[in-house]
Design a protein around this motif. Sequence first.
Motif, PDB file in Angstrom:
ATOM      1  N   ILE B 202     -10.598   5.784 -49.211  1.00 21.96           N
ATOM      2  CA  ILE B 202     -12.029   5.487 -48.437  1.00 21.96           C
ATOM      3  C   ILE B 202     -12.718   6.666 -49.010  1.00 21.96           C
ATOM      4  CG2 ILE B 202     -13.120   6.026 -46.474  1.00 21.96           C
ATOM      5  CD1 ILE B 202     -10.838   3.690 -46.250  1.00 21.96           C
ATOM      6  N   THR B 203     -13.948   6.479 -50.213  1.00 23.66           N
ATOM      7  CA  THR B 203     -14.973   7.073 -50.241  1.00 23.66           C
ATOM      8  C   THR B 203     -16.268   7.468 -49.838  1.00 23.66           C
ATOM      9  OG1 THR B 203     -16.323   5.779 -51.777  1.00 23.66           O
ATOM     10  CG2 THR B 203     -14.182   6.079 -52.604  1.00 23.66           C
ATOM     11  N   GLY B 204     -15.655   7.179 -48.401  1.00 22.70           N
ATOM     12  CA  GLY B 204     -17.056   8.259 -47.929  1.00 22.70           C
ATOM     13  C   GLY B 204     -16.298   7.822 -46.023  1.00 22.70           C
ATOM     14  N   ALA B 205     -16.501   8.418 -45.182  1.00 24.82           N
ATOM     15  CA  ALA B 205     -16.561   8.107 -43.922  1.00 24.82           C
ATOM     16  C   ALA B 205     -17.392   8.842 -42.801  1.00 24.82           C
ATOM     17  CB  ALA B 205     -14.915   8.847 -43.251  1.00 24.82           C
ATOM     18  N   ALA B 206     -17.894   8.635 -42.098  1.00 24.45           N
ATOM     19  CA  ALA B 206     -18.934   9.237 -41.471  1.00 24.45           C
ATOM     20  C   ALA B 206     -18.818   8.495 -40.236  1.00 24.45           C
ATOM     21  CB  ALA B 206     -19.972   8.748 -42.109  1.00 24.45           C
ATOM     22  N   HIS B 207     -19.410   8.834 -38.555  1.00 17.46           N
ATOM     23  CA  HIS B 207     -19.293   8.787 -37.076  1.00 17.46           C
ATOM     24  C   HIS B 207     -19.999   9.707 -36.920  1.00 17.46           C
ATOM     25  CE1 HIS B 207     -17.818   7.461 -33.543  1.00 17.46           C
ATOM     26  NE2 HIS B 207     -18.225   9.240 -32.686  1.00 17.46           N
ATOM     27  N   CYS B 208     -21.565   8.480 -36.568  1.00 22.05           N
ATOM     28  CA  CYS B 208     -21.803   8.890 -35.240  1.00 22.05           C
ATOM     29  C   CYS B 208     -22.321   8.261 -34.356  1.00 22.05           C
ATOM     30  CB  CYS B 208     -23.161   8.325 -36.178  1.00 22.05           C
ATOM     31  SG  CYS B 208     -25.105   7.908 -35.515  1.00 22.05           S
ATOM     32  N   ALA B 209     -22.542   9.288 -33.629  1.00 21.62           N
ATOM     33  CA  ALA B 209     -22.303   8.904 -31.902  1.00 21.62           C
ATOM     34  C   ALA B 209     -23.545   8.968 -30.785  1.00 21.62           C
ATOM     35  CB  ALA B 209     -20.812   9.173 -31.166  1.00 21.62           C
ATOM     36  N   LYS B 210     -24.178  10.431 -31.140  1.00 22.37           N
ATOM     37  CA  LYS B 210     -24.749  10.813 -30.034  1.00 22.37           C
ATOM     38  C   LYS B 210     -26.505  11.173 -30.762  1.00 22.37           C
ATOM     39  CE  LYS B 210     -24.239  13.597 -26.645  1.00 22.37           C
ATOM     40  NZ  LYS B 210     -24.150  14.406 -25.743  1.00 22.37           N
ATOM     41  N   ILE B 211     -26.637  10.195 -32.323  1.00 26.92           N
ATOM     42  CA  ILE B 211     -27.638  11.138 -32.503  1.00 26.92           C
ATOM     43  C   ILE B 211     -28.938  10.068 -32.547  1.00 26.92           C
ATOM     44  CG2 ILE B 211     -27.546   9.929 -35.102  1.00 26.92           C
ATOM     45  CD1 ILE B 211     -27.757  13.468 -34.434  1.00 26.92           C
ATOM     46  N   MET B 212     -28.458   9.306 -32.252  1.00 30.48           N
ATOM     47  CA  MET B 212     -29.910   8.028 -31.596  1.00 30.48           C
ATOM     48  C   MET B 212     -29.341   6.268 -30.993  1.00 30.48           C
ATOM     49  SD  MET B 212     -29.198   5.840 -35.340  1.00 30.48           S
ATOM     50  CE  MET B 212     -27.863   4.496 -35.757  1.00 30.48           C
ATOM     51  N   GLU B 213     -30.409   6.289 -30.681  1.00 30.18           N
ATOM     52  CA  GLU B 213     -30.422   4.877 -29.765  1.00 30.18           C
ATOM     53  C   GLU B 213     -28.794   4.006 -30.392  1.00 30.18           C
ATOM     54  OE1 GLU B 213     -31.494   4.808 -27.008  1.00 30.18           O
ATOM     55  OE2 GLU B 213     -32.394   7.076 -27.917  1.00 30.18           O
ATOM     56  N   GLY B 214     -28.493   2.670 -29.454  1.00 30.19           N
ATOM     57  CA  GLY B 214     -27.491   1.978 -30.078  1.00 30.19           C
ATOM     58  C   GLY B 214     -26.147   1.511 -30.008  1.00 30.19           C
ATOM     59  N   GLY B 215     -25.916   3.046 -29.266  1.00 27.39           N
ATOM     60  CA  GLY B 215     -23.940   3.030 -29.376  1.00 27.39           C
ATOM     61  C   GLY B 215     -23.938   4.097 -30.994  1.00 27.39           C
ATOM     62  N   SER B 216     -22.135   4.036 -30.725  1.00 27.40           N
ATOM     63  CA  SER B 216     -21.874   4.853 -32.280  1.00 27.40           C
ATOM     64  C   SER B 216     -21.254   3.165 -33.347  1.00 27.40           C
ATOM     65  CB  SER B 216     -20.326   5.813 -31.608  1.00 27.40           C
ATOM     66  OG  SER B 216     -19.685   4.083 -31.573  1.00 27.40           O
ATOM     67  N   VAL B 217     -21.137   4.454 -34.618  1.00 29.90           N
ATOM     68  CA  VAL B 217     -20.369   3.401 -35.419  1.00 29.90           C
ATOM     69  C   VAL B 217     -19.897   4.564 -36.007  1.00 29.90           C
ATOM     70  CG1 VAL B 217     -21.795   2.732 -37.987  1.00 29.90           C
ATOM     71  CG2 VAL B 217     -23.542   2.263 -35.756  1.00 29.90           C
ATOM     72  N   THR B 218     -19.058   3.921 -36.647  1.00 27.70           N
ATOM     73  CA  THR B 218     -17.829   4.768 -37.096  1.00 27.70           C
ATOM     74  C   THR B 218     -17.866   3.448 -38.819  1.00 27.70           C
ATOM     75  OG1 THR B 218     -16.776   4.931 -35.979  1.00 27.70           O
ATOM     76  CG2 THR B 218     -15.418   5.148 -37.833  1.00 27.70           C
ATOM     77  N   ALA B 219     -18.654   4.508 -39.943  1.00 28.81           N
ATOM     78  CA  ALA B 219     -18.389   3.696 -41.332  1.00 28.81           C
ATOM     79  C   ALA B 219     -17.311   4.259 -41.892  1.00 28.81           C
ATOM     80  CB  ALA B 219     -19.886   3.965 -42.006  1.00 28.81           C
ATOM     81  N   LEU B 220     -16.762   3.328 -43.053  1.00 32.14           N
ATOM     82  CA  LEU B 220     -15.544   3.302 -43.708  1.00 32.14           C
ATOM     83  C   LEU B 220     -16.575   2.623 -45.135  1.00 32.14           C
ATOM     84  CD1 LEU B 220     -13.104   3.175 -41.312  1.00 32.14           C
ATOM     85  CD2 LEU B 220     -13.815   5.002 -42.074  1.00 32.14           C
ATOM     86  N   ARG B 221     -16.407   3.233 -46.627  1.00 32.04           N
ATOM     87  CA  ARG B 221     -16.974   3.320 -47.897  1.00 32.04           C
ATOM     88  C   ARG B 221     -15.520   2.711 -48.665  1.00 32.04           C
ATOM     89  NH1 ARG B 221     -21.461   5.987 -50.968  1.00 32.04           N
ATOM     90  NH2 ARG B 221     -19.268   7.855 -51.068  1.00 32.04           N
ATOM     91  N   ILE B 222     -15.588   2.231 -49.378  1.00 31.84           N
ATOM     92  CA  ILE B 222     -14.219   1.599 -49.872  1.00 31.84           C
ATOM     93  C   ILE B 222     -15.465   1.264 -51.285  1.00 31.84           C
ATOM     94  CG2 ILE B 222     -12.509   0.002 -51.490  1.00 31.84           C
ATOM     95  CD1 ILE B 222     -12.433  -0.279 -48.192  1.00 31.84           C
TER      96      ILE B 222
END
Lengths: 482, 380
Positions: B202-222
């Motif tokens: 995995i070359t990118g792993a980010a998680h964003c829950a409380k920063i914007m509208e629209g619920g949380s997103v967890t992103a994993l890059r390959i």
Amino acid sequence: MEMPIPDPAVLARKDRVVARLQAVLPTDAVIQDAAETRAYECDALTAYRCPPMVAVLPASTQEVSEILRICHEEGVPVVPRGSGTSLAGGALPTADCVILGVARMNDVLETDYDNRTIKVQTGRTNLSVTGAVEENGFFYAPDPSSQLACAIAGNIAMNSGGAHCLKYGVTTNNLMGVTMVMMDGEIVELGGAHMGASGLDLLGLICGSEGQLGVVTEATLRILPKPEGARPVLMGFNSAEIAGACVADIIKAGVLPVAIEFMDKMLIEVCEDFAKADYPMCEALLIVEVEGSEAEINDQLALITEIARRHNPVALRESASADESARIWAGRKAAFSAIGRISDYMCLDGTIPVSELPYVLRRIGEMSEHYGLRVGNVFHAGDGNMHPLICYDANKPGDLEICEEFGAEVLKLCVEVGGCLTGEHGVGIEKRDLMTHQYAPADLEAQMAVKDVFDPQWLLNPAKVFPLAVSETRRALDVAAE
Amino acid sequence: MKPDTEAALADIVKSAKGPLAIQGGGTRGLSPRGDLLSVAGLSGITLYEPGALTMVAQAGTPISEIEAALAVENQRLAFEPMDHRAVLGTQGDPTLGGVISANVSGPRRIQGGSARDYALGVRFVDGTGTAVKNGGRVMKNVTGYDLVKLMCGAFGTLGVLTEVSLKVLPSPETQGTLMLRGLDDVGGVRAMSAAMGSPYEITGAAHCAKIMEGGSVTALRIEGFETSVAYRMDRLKDLLKDFNADMNVADATMSDWIWKSVRDATLLAEVPEDIWRVSCKPSDAPALMARSGAVGWYFDWAGGLIWVRMPAGDDLRASLGAFDGHATLVRASEATRAALPVFHPEAPGVAKISAGLRARFDPRGILNPGLMGPVAREVA
């Protein structure tokens, strides 16, 4: 190789120093008998030997702190030692020094798979770090050839590399934090399980400082999930030029193999004789290893062999089984032992820009004839780190000196073509006097200024890294305490 | 002052009568006090060997120029340096010297390392006006002390960089990002940890829950060859199925956009609050944020990096207390920056070493004084 004259004032204080060390350490942790200190007289640069005044074997950071505080107060030089596998004389004692060996400090303090770190005492061997985590599918990436024996302490001191660092980096890229004891006994923590420094990158400075800035007693290391699989391919070529061009084309094609190893004809023969790896007989052999799932490996090897075919290989063979892969690596990893079986040898460690390989090998061949000593070459071809092995006869008077002169000429050549004196073994005493070929006085002054800050009296491993004449005034500050 | 040679720059430092504020592209908004010394005049790529994965360039060379030259050979700066202009509202061109001085690294840091891991050699002018070289242009080099690492992240306080050698890497054929929706912070960090513990690189792993509208997103890059990315994406989905999150895969174009946003913190560009950056042990991240008093945050580096929106003037370090890591103040008013140090205070033993190094490399305390703790004279 010259070493400083032992300080008679320090030698005269031996009894008092020993008594003070015995007061803070268990009886068996202080070694002062001449017969026993001999065990610490050299490291893997065995041509140079000198028993230390005392050897100590602490079991904790606190004990290391007590030892250094005492030696600091007494003005006694301290030479830190991991497993004593340095090829550069990094752990060579002086007769007036205390050898501080970390071999008893080999515990795993914490494994943290969620955050992919392991915290160990630094006397632990490199391979046993992987041993502690491999059941869970992890490994510690830096893999120096001596990994069965060498300690993490020494790996940090020399910023050790290995065959697989093209992909995974060297020690400094896998070290996250240390507990270090300063020469005056103060204990400092640098880094941890988080990434990046809050201020100056002192961790990056410590790594590779050859035990001259502090004694590292605990280390937090990055561990990585093991790849699904790995497989090497063997390629033989008619010349080093062709092999070099093939390496450049592989890299330019966007494949990043985990290792690219080069061996010349002499080493191929010697290793084949020793390890029966079924190597093809040719001028230049490449071992290229890739990682991934079975299908990914097949895809990458297809691309790599297609590139190799454009360079008219005389041999091209993918490993067909795990057993064959192991044998291919056994041959390469046994290179030093294999040559050691037929001759005494000196192993060099210069790095050159990869494009200079053919020229440098040709020049080494010419020097080999000039000096009348045989030489074989192994080479981490992906990163330019060369290991010419010069054969000599230790029993023939003058042969070692000729070999050293030959070696020095090769290393100067490495610097001349844009490379450096040492890629992974360190300077120690071996390359100390060549430092002025790579660095101008101001460059060395900046490095010595760093040591002034960490160890103002120049008591830690003082006779290493810098030419003795260059460091002389600073070492003279080593005034005996009364 | 904008010298165009190292010798001219050395003369300026040597003859300086007071503090110098060293500037590359001026995009990081640090504005130390002193006479402006721009390094932008020292510009240009001096050597590029694609087959050896090596580039040497002068410190004032714009990153855009370096990336354009690399792109021709299908190579890149693998440490993915952040562009601060959006979040700081600054102008100018980020330079190589600035990126290295600040050790600026992006999302790929968790897998590939930071800027300092790709810096092979430096030339710099110290505080006395002396030019110094360290390292070189080869990938493995343990000849003497590693001052290259020391200069990376020293923000110019030990010397002014004039030239940098870099290790560069091939660009991958393609990339994709697996998006998981609906995980809370604890679940997001656990999912990222599971992914990072897999062999799928995995070359990118980010998680964003409380920063914007629209619920949380967890992103994993390959990233990698087409067939490899497809294979690994399938395996990763399988590995993470027990998290019961909605999963979909962003294609290469979308993936590229996502990671540029994560890298540059563009989500935080318009928010009114102060912005902090916390480096921590990844699994500590959710608990740290729970006690932070922050308005919002997102995780990069699998949780090891937290971008935080803090009410203006609030001291994030005070609410976090002691933890394995550090907090840096990235954007705040002049008043807040006067009250709260930009860099996390160091432990006394470490601060003593840092001050000692500054006193040796910059004995007059004229290089970017005020950054990174007290200057030499103030310590003495």
